[in-house]
Design a protein around this motif. Structure first.
Motif, PDB file in Angstrom:
ATOM      1  N   TYR A 223       0.703  -0.787  -0.232  1.00  0.00           N
ATOM      2  CA  TYR A 223      -0.043  -0.105  -0.344  1.00  0.00           C
ATOM      3  C   TYR A 223       0.495   1.563  -0.156  1.00  0.00           C
ATOM      4  N   ALA A 224       1.682   1.103   0.612  1.00  0.00           N
ATOM      5  CA  ALA A 224       2.789   1.982   1.210  1.00  0.00           C
ATOM      6  C   ALA A 224       3.430   2.730  -0.747  1.00  0.00           C
ATOM      7  N   ALA A 225       3.846   1.730  -1.135  1.00  0.00           N
ATOM      8  CA  ALA A 225       5.039   1.701  -2.215  1.00  0.00           C
ATOM      9  C   ALA A 225       3.970   2.400  -3.747  1.00  0.00           C
ATOM     10  N   ALA A 226       2.397   2.173  -4.161  1.00  0.00           N
ATOM     11  CA  ALA A 226       1.158   2.535  -4.264  1.00  0.00           C
ATOM     12  C   ALA A 226       0.740   3.990  -3.903  1.00  0.00           C
ATOM     13  N   LEU A 227       1.293   4.436  -2.861  1.00  0.00           N
ATOM     14  CA  LEU A 227       0.532   5.504  -2.445  1.00  0.00           C
ATOM     15  C   LEU A 227       1.843   6.761  -2.898  1.00  0.00           C
ATOM     16  N   ARG A 228       3.357   5.227  -3.014  1.00  0.00           N
ATOM     17  CA  ARG A 228       4.236   6.811  -2.812  1.00  0.00           C
ATOM     18  C   ARG A 228       4.329   6.543  -4.613  1.00  0.00           C
ATOM     19  N   ASP A 229       3.538   5.779  -5.489  1.00  0.00           N
ATOM     20  CA  ASP A 229       3.819   5.923  -6.798  1.00  0.00           C
ATOM     21  C   ASP A 229       2.805   6.960  -7.244  1.00  0.00           C
ATOM     22  N   HIS A 230       1.242   7.261  -6.333  1.00  0.00           N
ATOM     23  CA  HIS A 230       0.289   8.245  -6.469  1.00  0.00           C
ATOM     24  C   HIS A 230       0.667   9.736  -5.945  1.00  0.00           C
ATOM     25  N   ARG A 231       1.824   9.565  -5.570  1.00  0.00           N
ATOM     26  CA  ARG A 231       2.133  11.030  -4.469  1.00  0.00           C
ATOM     27  C   ARG A 231       1.096  11.266  -3.979  1.00  0.00           C
ATOM     28  N   ILE A 232       0.984  10.484  -3.232  1.00  0.00           N
ATOM     29  CA  ILE A 232      -0.036  10.683  -1.923  1.00  0.00           C
ATOM     30  C   ILE A 232       0.878  10.817  -0.532  1.00  0.00           C
ATOM     31  N   PRO A 233       0.726  11.711   0.623  1.00  0.00           N
ATOM     32  CA  PRO A 233       1.417  12.405   2.087  1.00  0.00           C
ATOM     33  C   PRO A 233       1.141  11.220   2.494  1.00  0.00           C
ATOM     34  N   HIS A 234       2.417  10.194   3.010  1.00  0.00           N
ATOM     35  CA  HIS A 234       1.598   9.092   3.715  1.00  0.00           C
ATOM     36  C   HIS A 234       2.675   9.157   5.014  1.00  0.00           C
ATOM     37  N   GLU A 235       2.996   8.110   5.472  1.00  0.00           N
ATOM     38  CA  GLU A 235       4.355   7.488   6.770  1.00  0.00           C
ATOM     39  C   GLU A 235       3.676   6.590   6.605  1.00  0.00           C
ATOM     40  N   MET A 236       4.701   5.569   6.827  1.00  0.00           N
ATOM     41  CA  MET A 236       4.986   4.443   7.811  1.00  0.00           C
ATOM     42  C   MET A 236       5.734   4.174   8.858  1.00  0.00           C
ATOM     43  N   HIS A 237       5.659   3.075   9.800  1.00  0.00           N
ATOM     44  CA  HIS A 237       6.280   2.920  10.467  1.00  0.00           C
ATOM     45  C   HIS A 237       6.125   1.783  10.420  1.00  0.00           C
ATOM     46  N   LEU A 238       7.889   0.927  10.762  1.00  0.00           N
ATOM     47  CA  LEU A 238       8.109  -0.544  10.849  1.00  0.00           C
ATOM     48  C   LEU A 238       8.508  -0.386  12.140  1.00  0.00           C
ATOM     49  N   TYR A 239       7.858  -1.838  13.124  1.00  0.00           N
ATOM     50  CA  TYR A 239       8.621  -2.039  14.281  1.00  0.00           C
ATOM     51  C   TYR A 239       9.338  -3.564  14.226  1.00  0.00           C
ATOM     52  N   GLU A 240      10.346  -3.912  14.524  1.00  0.00           N
ATOM     53  CA  GLU A 240      11.509  -4.545  14.273  1.00  0.00           C
ATOM     54  C   GLU A 240      11.136  -6.280  14.404  1.00  0.00           C
ATOM     55  N   HIS A 241      10.003  -6.299  15.304  1.00  0.00           N
ATOM     56  CA  HIS A 241       9.293  -7.384  15.971  1.00  0.00           C
ATOM     57  C   HIS A 241       8.292  -6.549  16.712  1.00  0.00           C
ATOM     58  N   GLY A 242       6.918  -7.631  16.659  1.00  0.00           N
ATOM     59  CA  GLY A 242       5.790  -7.457  17.424  1.00  0.00           C
ATOM     60  C   GLY A 242       4.293  -9.001  17.062  1.00  0.00           C
TER      61      GLY A 242
END
Length: 283
Positions: A223-242
Motif C-alpha cells: 500500500y505504501a508503494a502505491a501511495l508513493r507512486d501516486h504521490r499521496i502524502p503518507h508516513e509508515m512505521h515498521l517495528y522489528e518485532h511484535g
C-alpha cells in the motif's frame, strides 16, 4: 511514549440505518460516538479488526477512542456487519454510511465536515483502505440527507492492515469471510487495495511489525508503494518485532500483546495527525 488514556465514556450505540423492527439486533450495524471533551472539530471513524468474522472493539475500538479523545479528536466506533451472515459489500456499505453520518451531522456533532478521517486495524484496516479507495461523492438526489454527502475520508490510519487479496501476502481468512467461497479474480483484484490507490486517495499513516504472524508486513509495504507512486502524502512505521492485534499495545488484557516498544506508535501517529490539522499531537 504516549500517556495511557483513561477509559472513554460508554455511549449509547445507534443504528446507522433507519430502524427495522424485524431485524435481529445482533445483525444491526451500529455507531458509538465518543465526543472529545476538548474537541478541535476533527473526528475519526474507527473500524476494529476481527478477520471480518467478529469485531474486536475491546482492544481496537473503545480504547482507541479514548486515546483519540485524549488528543482532542472525537471518535466513533463502527460495529459493521460480518460473516457468516453478511459478505461484501455489506461492511463497505456500513463504513460508507458511518462516515456520511459524521459528515452529514457535522453541525449537530460540532465537527468540521472537512476533517473526518478513518482508522482501521487488521481486517478493519482492509475496510478502512477499501473506503479510502472506493468512496463516492454521494447521491445529490437522495431523499435521505445523509446519503447526499461524500463518503471520502479526509485521512486514513492503517494499523497492521490486510490490504491485498491477490498477492502471496493475502490473509486467506479475511478474504474467505468477506467473499465466502467465491472464485472471482476481478473482485479479488478490486478488493486488493494496493491496486486501487488513485490521486484522490487520502493521506495515510501506516504501522506494522516486520514479523507480524497474523497479517504479513507486505500488505503495508504494497500500500505504501502505491501511495508513493501516486504521490499521496503518507508516513509508515515498521517495528522489528511484535505480535498481531496489539491495538494501543498497553492494557490490552491479551497475553503477549502489551509492549512498551509498540506502544510508541500512537505518539508518532498523533504528531502526524497534527500535521494534517487533527488534534493536538503528542510532543
Amino acid at each position: 511514549m504516549h500517556e495511557t488514556p483513561g477509559a472513554a465514556a460508554r455511549p449509547t450505540s445507534q443504528p446507522i440505518y433507519p430502524s427495522d423492527a424485524s431485524a435481529n439486533p445482533a445483525d444491526v450495524p451500529t455507531l458509538s460516538l465518543f465526543p472529545a471533551e476538548k474537541g478541535d472539530g476533527s473526528a475519526i471513524l474507527i473500524c476494529p479488526g476481527g478477520g471480518y468474522g467478529h469485531v474486536a472493539a475491546d482492544v481496537e475500538g473503545e480504547p482507541v477512542a479514548a486515546w483519540l479523545n485524549s488528543i482532542n479528536i472525537s471518535a466513533a466506533v463502527l460495529r459493521y456487519r460480518i460473516a457468516p451472515q453478511f459478505r461484501h459489500p455489506a461492511p463497505l456499505q456500513d463504513a460508507s454510511r458511518a462516515i456520511r453520518m459524521l459528515r452529514g451531522r457535522a453541525d449537530e456533532l460540532h465537527l468540521d465536515p472537512h476533517r473526518i478521517g478513518v482508522q482501521g486495524f487488521s481486517a478493519g484496516g482492509h475496510l478502512a483502505a477499501t473506503l479510502s479507495t472506493h468512496f463516492d461523492a454521494g447521491n445529490a438526489s437522495s431523499s435521505d440527507l445523509i446519503e447526499r454527502v461524500s463518503s471520502r475520508p479526509d485521512l486514513t490510519i492503517l494499523c497492521y492492515p490486510v490490504i491485498t487479496f491477490v498477492e502471496s501476502a493475502v490473509h486467506v481468512g479475511s478474504r474467505k469471510n468477506l467473499l465466502g467461497d467465491m472464485k472471482a479474480p476481478d473482485l479479488f483484484r478490486d478488493l486488493s487495495l494496493e491496486k486501487k490507490v488513485s490521486p484522490d486517495t487520502p493521506p495515510t499513516f501506516l504501522f506494522h511489525t516486520m514479523d507480524d504472524p497474523g497479517v504479513k508486513v507486505e500488505n503495508s509495504l504494497l500500500y505504501a508503494a502505491a501511495l508513493r507512486d501516486h504521490r499521496i502524502p503518507h508516513e509508515m512505521h515498521l517495528y522489528e518485532h511484535g505480535p498481531h492485534g496489539v491495538g494501543l499495545a498497553v492494557n490490552t488484557g491479551k497475553p503477549g500483546r502489551d509492549s512498551p516498544i509498540l506502544a510508541t506508535w500512537p505518539a508518532l501517529c498523533a504528531n502526524w495527525l497534527k500535521t494534517h490539522s487533527f488534534g493536538k499531537g503528542a510532543l
